[in-house]
Design a protein around this motif. Sequence first.
Motif, PDB file in Angstrom:
ATOM      1  N   LEU A  70     -23.929  13.051   3.889  1.00 39.63           N
ATOM      2  CA  LEU A  70     -23.831  11.898   4.772  1.00 39.63           C
ATOM      3  C   LEU A  70     -24.202  10.611   4.046  1.00 39.63           C
ATOM      4  O   LEU A  70     -25.072  10.608   3.176  1.00 39.63           O
ATOM      5  CB  LEU A  70     -24.744  12.080   5.978  1.00 39.63           C
ATOM      6  CG  LEU A  70     -24.432  13.270   6.900  1.00 39.63           C
ATOM      7  CD1 LEU A  70     -25.541  13.428   7.938  1.00 39.63           C
ATOM      8  CD2 LEU A  70     -23.080  13.100   7.576  1.00 39.63           C
TER       9      LEU A  70
ATOM     10  N   ARG B 227     -27.730  19.731  13.148  1.00 39.25           N
ATOM     11  CA  ARG B 227     -28.899  20.287  13.831  1.00 39.25           C
ATOM     12  C   ARG B 227     -28.511  21.281  14.917  1.00 39.25           C
ATOM     13  O   ARG B 227     -29.331  22.105  15.330  1.00 39.25           O
ATOM     14  CB  ARG B 227     -29.740  19.153  14.417  1.00 39.25           C
ATOM     15  CG  ARG B 227     -30.562  18.430  13.354  1.00 39.25           C
ATOM     16  CD  ARG B 227     -30.887  16.991  13.733  1.00 39.25           C
ATOM     17  NE  ARG B 227     -31.487  16.867  15.047  1.00 39.25           N
ATOM     18  CZ  ARG B 227     -31.609  15.706  15.691  1.00 39.25           C
ATOM     19  NH1 ARG B 227     -31.142  14.591  15.143  1.00 39.25           N
ATOM     20  NH2 ARG B 227     -32.187  15.660  16.875  1.00 39.25           N
TER      21      ARG B 227
ATOM     22  N   SER C 225     -23.025   8.916  10.774  1.00 42.85           N
ATOM     23  CA  SER C 225     -24.001   9.763  10.094  1.00 42.85           C
ATOM     24  C   SER C 225     -24.975  10.386  11.088  1.00 42.85           C
ATOM     25  O   SER C 225     -25.342  11.560  10.970  1.00 42.85           O
ATOM     26  CB  SER C 225     -24.766   8.955   9.049  1.00 42.85           C
ATOM     27  OG  SER C 225     -23.917   8.494   8.018  1.00 42.85           O
ATOM     28  N   ALA C 226     -25.411   9.593  12.070  1.00 40.62           N
ATOM     29  CA  ALA C 226     -26.354  10.100  13.079  1.00 40.62           C
ATOM     30  C   ALA C 226     -25.729  11.234  13.888  1.00 40.62           C
ATOM     31  O   ALA C 226     -26.385  12.243  14.171  1.00 40.62           O
ATOM     32  CB  ALA C 226     -26.787   8.970  14.007  1.00 40.62           C
TER      33      ALA C 226
ATOM     34  N   PRO D  97     -28.241  10.009   5.290  1.00 42.93           N
ATOM     35  CA  PRO D  97     -28.697  11.362   5.640  1.00 42.93           C
ATOM     36  C   PRO D  97     -29.852  11.404   6.626  1.00 42.93           C
ATOM     37  O   PRO D  97     -30.064  12.422   7.283  1.00 42.93           O
ATOM     38  CB  PRO D  97     -29.099  11.963   4.283  1.00 42.93           C
ATOM     39  CG  PRO D  97     -29.345  10.786   3.396  1.00 42.93           C
ATOM     40  CD  PRO D  97     -28.402   9.731   3.849  1.00 42.93           C
ATOM     41  N   HIS D  98     -30.618  10.311   6.731  1.00 41.48           N
ATOM     42  CA  HIS D  98     -31.765  10.305   7.635  1.00 41.48           C
ATOM     43  C   HIS D  98     -31.452   9.638   8.978  1.00 41.48           C
ATOM     44  O   HIS D  98     -32.343   9.512   9.821  1.00 41.48           O
ATOM     45  CB  HIS D  98     -32.957   9.614   6.970  1.00 41.48           C
ATOM     46  CG  HIS D  98     -33.400  10.273   5.700  1.00 41.48           C
ATOM     47  ND1 HIS D  98     -33.895  11.565   5.666  1.00 41.48           N
ATOM     48  CD2 HIS D  98     -33.379   9.839   4.408  1.00 41.48           C
ATOM     49  CE1 HIS D  98     -34.184  11.891   4.418  1.00 41.48           C
ATOM     50  NE2 HIS D  98     -33.882  10.863   3.641  1.00 41.48           N
TER      51      HIS D  98
ATOM     52  N   ASN E  81     -25.453  14.239  11.645  1.00 41.05           N
ATOM     53  CA  ASN E  81     -26.782  14.861  11.564  1.00 41.05           C
ATOM     54  C   ASN E  81     -27.058  15.703  12.804  1.00 41.05           C
ATOM     55  O   ASN E  81     -27.549  16.836  12.708  1.00 41.05           O
ATOM     56  CB  ASN E  81     -27.838  13.760  11.411  1.00 41.05           C
ATOM     57  CG  ASN E  81     -29.259  14.281  11.382  1.00 41.05           C
ATOM     58  OD1 ASN E  81     -29.779  14.757  12.388  1.00 41.05           O
ATOM     59  ND2 ASN E  81     -29.909  14.164  10.240  1.00 41.05           N
TER      60      ASN E  81
ATOM     61  N   CYS F  15     -30.423   9.446  12.674  1.00 39.69           N
ATOM     62  CA  CYS F  15     -30.487  10.479  13.708  1.00 39.69           C
ATOM     63  C   CYS F  15     -30.201   9.886  15.079  1.00 39.69           C
ATOM     64  O   CYS F  15     -30.437   8.698  15.334  1.00 39.69           O
ATOM     65  CB  CYS F  15     -31.842  11.194  13.699  1.00 39.69           C
ATOM     66  SG  CYS F  15     -33.255  10.164  14.093  1.00 39.69           S
TER      67      CYS F  15
ATOM     68  N   LEU G  86     -27.142  19.921   5.871  1.00 41.65           N
ATOM     69  CA  LEU G  86     -27.293  18.496   5.604  1.00 41.65           C
ATOM     70  C   LEU G  86     -26.993  18.172   4.138  1.00 41.65           C
ATOM     71  O   LEU G  86     -26.407  17.124   3.836  1.00 41.65           O
ATOM     72  CB  LEU G  86     -28.701  18.035   5.965  1.00 41.65           C
ATOM     73  CG  LEU G  86     -29.016  17.996   7.469  1.00 41.65           C
ATOM     74  CD1 LEU G  86     -30.477  17.631   7.702  1.00 41.65           C
ATOM     75  CD2 LEU G  86     -28.100  17.017   8.193  1.00 41.65           C
TER      76      LEU G  86
END
Length: 246
Positions: free
Chosen positions: A65, A126, A118-119, A68-69, A122, A71, A60
Amino acid sequence: MSFSLISEKLRQLKLAGMLKEFENHQHNTLYDTLSFADRLSLLLTAELNDKENRKLARLLKAAKLKYPHACYEEIDFNPKRELDRQLFANLSTCDWVRNNQNLFLTGATGCGKTWLASALGNLAARNGFSVLYKRVPTLFEAIQIAHADGSLPRLRLQLSKCDVLILDDWGLSPLNQTTRHDLLEIIEYRSNHSAIIITSQLPVKEWHHYIGDPTIADAILDRIVHKAHQLNLKGESLRKLMNHKS
């Protein structure tokens, strides 16, 4: 062997997750009733989880991104946005990354293209994939500088080796002959072994005209369009909605 000596050996072996779990065992009598195999299993699980968490943190951080948060689990499926739930269910498996497919997110400014990219970036991280976010106008500036200072091979390597390359704001910056060729080189380096997410205000049918040179446009689009999922976002500007709420 003493507690302190075991802890020191775990530190020397850089088994941080196992060390933390081992120290928990020393301060909680509930673990005393477990068998050696069960306690060893807990220690090994803790170490594996720690390594996975550190790997995700590295991925990450390297992805850079825009959001970055962001999702996948927080995607807004408001009917006005007309998001294809089945498409997103398929994207959630990350098989599109494994199969070297692309994703195009188009729509008006403020409709959430970059947040969705971005999501999904992310989510790919993951799942253990390397991701790199680049805003296209800024990328072209970096390429121009790289031509001048001789760092272009290093930049091309960076752009080619990640599993998912996010190209945000495609179509905002005009292209000249040099940037057209650079764009083709980037696409060619990534062809058939990695995935690309492109966000753009321009509908896909206008990309050929945007690229300009018919031969280069044909070469670029032939490499990315035929194996791409396309999603045109609709609905009100999310930025305007957020401003009204605040």
